[in-house]
Design a protein around this motif. Structure first.
Motif, PDB file in Angstrom:
ATOM      1  N   ALA A 216      76.048  46.314  63.524  1.00 41.53           N
ATOM      2  CA  ALA A 216      75.788  45.443  62.432  1.00 41.53           C
ATOM      3  C   ALA A 216      76.473  45.339  61.110  1.00 41.53           C
ATOM      4  CB  ALA A 216      74.218  45.779  61.971  1.00 41.53           C
ATOM      5  N   THR A 217      77.287  46.482  60.881  1.00 38.46           N
ATOM      6  CA  THR A 217      78.148  46.609  59.700  1.00 38.46           C
ATOM      7  C   THR A 217      79.281  45.901  59.653  1.00 38.46           C
ATOM      8  OG1 THR A 217      79.253  48.293  60.684  1.00 38.46           O
ATOM      9  CG2 THR A 217      77.546  49.088  59.473  1.00 38.46           C
ATOM     10  N   ARG A 218      79.707  45.146  60.683  1.00 33.23           N
ATOM     11  CA  ARG A 218      81.057  44.258  61.053  1.00 33.23           C
ATOM     12  C   ARG A 218      80.943  43.060  60.136  1.00 33.23           C
ATOM     13  NH1 ARG A 218      84.592  43.458  66.256  1.00 33.23           N
ATOM     14  NH2 ARG A 218      86.462  42.518  65.045  1.00 33.23           N
ATOM     15  N   TYR A 219      79.684  42.141  60.648  1.00 31.61           N
ATOM     16  CA  TYR A 219      79.605  40.777  59.991  1.00 31.61           C
ATOM     17  C   TYR A 219      78.245  40.683  59.246  1.00 31.61           C
ATOM     18  CZ  TYR A 219      83.437  39.760  63.147  1.00 31.61           C
ATOM     19  OH  TYR A 219      84.806  39.701  63.456  1.00 31.61           O
ATOM     20  N   THR A 220      77.886  41.301  58.186  1.00 19.34           N
ATOM     21  CA  THR A 220      76.864  41.182  57.536  1.00 19.34           C
ATOM     22  C   THR A 220      77.049  40.304  56.357  1.00 19.34           C
ATOM     23  OG1 THR A 220      77.584  43.023  55.991  1.00 19.34           O
ATOM     24  CG2 THR A 220      76.246  43.595  57.778  1.00 19.34           C
ATOM     25  N   PRO A 221      76.032  39.433  55.975  1.00 20.77           N
ATOM     26  CA  PRO A 221      76.055  38.509  54.895  1.00 20.77           C
ATOM     27  C   PRO A 221      76.687  39.231  53.620  1.00 20.77           C
ATOM     28  CG  PRO A 221      73.983  38.255  55.696  1.00 20.77           C
ATOM     29  CD  PRO A 221      74.495  39.471  56.513  1.00 20.77           C
ATOM     30  N   LYS A 222      76.546  40.516  53.400  1.00 21.28           N
ATOM     31  CA  LYS A 222      76.809  41.126  52.049  1.00 21.28           C
ATOM     32  C   LYS A 222      78.471  41.239  52.190  1.00 21.28           C
ATOM     33  CE  LYS A 222      75.927  44.404  48.530  1.00 21.28           C
ATOM     34  NZ  LYS A 222      75.286  45.495  48.043  1.00 21.28           N
ATOM     35  N   GLY A 223      78.976  41.691  53.406  1.00 23.73           N
ATOM     36  CA  GLY A 223      80.256  42.098  53.751  1.00 23.73           C
ATOM     37  C   GLY A 223      81.259  40.600  53.643  1.00 23.73           C
ATOM     38  N   THR A 224      80.525  39.796  54.290  1.00 23.08           N
ATOM     39  CA  THR A 224      81.246  38.245  54.265  1.00 23.08           C
ATOM     40  C   THR A 224      81.281  37.879  52.742  1.00 23.08           C
ATOM     41  OG1 THR A 224      80.536  37.829  56.501  1.00 23.08           O
ATOM     42  CG2 THR A 224      81.115  35.832  54.988  1.00 23.08           C
ATOM     43  N   GLN A 225      80.275  37.932  51.977  1.00 21.68           N
ATOM     44  CA  GLN A 225      80.484  37.626  50.658  1.00 21.68           C
ATOM     45  C   GLN A 225      81.493  38.355  49.869  1.00 21.68           C
ATOM     46  OE1 GLN A 225      76.811  38.142  48.584  1.00 21.68           O
ATOM     47  NE2 GLN A 225      77.375  36.746  46.763  1.00 21.68           N
ATOM     48  N   LYS A 226      81.629  39.770  50.100  1.00 21.66           N
ATOM     49  CA  LYS A 226      82.704  40.460  49.517  1.00 21.66           C
ATOM     50  C   LYS A 226      83.963  39.886  49.999  1.00 21.66           C
ATOM     51  CE  LYS A 226      84.079  45.339  48.470  1.00 21.66           C
ATOM     52  NZ  LYS A 226      83.281  46.659  48.422  1.00 21.66           N
ATOM     53  N   LYS A 227      84.191  39.730  51.196  1.00 23.79           N
ATOM     54  CA  LYS A 227      85.609  39.243  51.610  1.00 23.79           C
ATOM     55  C   LYS A 227      85.990  37.932  50.929  1.00 23.79           C
ATOM     56  CE  LYS A 227      85.188  41.368  56.051  1.00 23.79           C
ATOM     57  NZ  LYS A 227      85.096  41.348  57.320  1.00 23.79           N
ATOM     58  N   LEU A 228      85.080  36.874  50.637  1.00 26.82           N
ATOM     59  CA  LEU A 228      85.475  35.870  50.057  1.00 26.82           C
ATOM     60  C   LEU A 228      85.545  35.924  48.263  1.00 26.82           C
ATOM     61  CD1 LEU A 228      83.366  33.383  52.047  1.00 26.82           C
ATOM     62  CD2 LEU A 228      85.725  33.846  52.254  1.00 26.82           C
ATOM     63  N   GLU A 229      85.334  36.928  47.730  1.00 31.24           N
ATOM     64  CA  GLU A 229      85.518  36.944  46.297  1.00 31.24           C
ATOM     65  C   GLU A 229      86.861  36.787  45.950  1.00 31.24           C
ATOM     66  OE1 GLU A 229      84.818  41.320  45.513  1.00 31.24           O
ATOM     67  OE2 GLU A 229      82.706  41.066  45.564  1.00 31.24           O
ATOM     68  N   THR A 230      87.064  36.119  44.433  1.00 33.42           N
ATOM     69  CA  THR A 230      87.986  35.531  43.999  1.00 33.42           C
ATOM     70  C   THR A 230      89.326  36.629  44.417  1.00 33.42           C
ATOM     71  OG1 THR A 230      86.950  34.208  42.639  1.00 33.42           O
ATOM     72  CG2 THR A 230      89.185  34.520  42.323  1.00 33.42           C
ATOM     73  N   LYS A 231      89.457  37.706  43.978  1.00 36.00           N
ATOM     74  CA  LYS A 231      90.375  38.658  44.212  1.00 36.00           C
ATOM     75  C   LYS A 231      90.794  38.894  45.353  1.00 36.00           C
ATOM     76  CE  LYS A 231      87.753  42.826  44.170  1.00 36.00           C
ATOM     77  NZ  LYS A 231      87.671  44.039  43.794  1.00 36.00           N
ATOM     78  N   ASN A 232      89.912  38.849  46.351  1.00 36.70           N
ATOM     79  CA  ASN A 232      90.596  39.216  47.815  1.00 36.70           C
ATOM     80  C   ASN A 232      91.088  37.802  48.659  1.00 36.70           C
ATOM     81  OD1 ASN A 232      89.482  41.700  47.828  1.00 36.70           O
ATOM     82  ND2 ASN A 232      87.229  41.084  48.623  1.00 36.70           N
TER      83      ASN A 232
END
Length: 100
Positions: free
Chosen positions: A50-66
């Protein structure tokens, strides 16, 4: 402890009902149903990570700096005008505003 899935083997050799059981990894696989004594086999399945594709993890990957670090351009839609405004990215060829 992991949860394993087992399937009952019917007397005619066909597949029966499935059940789950929590069992230490050090224990060997069951050969008989714990309650009924019917023969069973372990069903192998992909683990649930469950840690691979979580909503919070996806949101973090789509942050502006990333997004910028990966070399992409990010646009967000303005609800009032319907236009897309660039919020991330430094490519000079990419427009600042896209009209749908």
């Amino acid at each position: 402890m992991p949860i394993y899935v087992y399937q009952v083997i019917n007397p005619d050799g066909s597949e029966g009902d499935c059940f789950e059981i929590e069992q230490p990894m050090s224990d060997s696989a069951l050969t008989k149903h714990p309650r009924t004594g019917e023969p069973v086999r372990r069903v192998y399945q992909a683990p649930n990570l469950a840690t691979r594709y979580t909503p919070k993890g996806t949101q973090k990957k789509l942050e502006t700096k990333n997004v910028e670090r990966a070399g992409f351009t990010k646009y967000e839609r303005d609800k009032l005008t319907g236009q897309y405004h660039r919020t991330a990215g430094t490519d000079k060829r990419a427009p600042d505003v896209i009209n749908p």
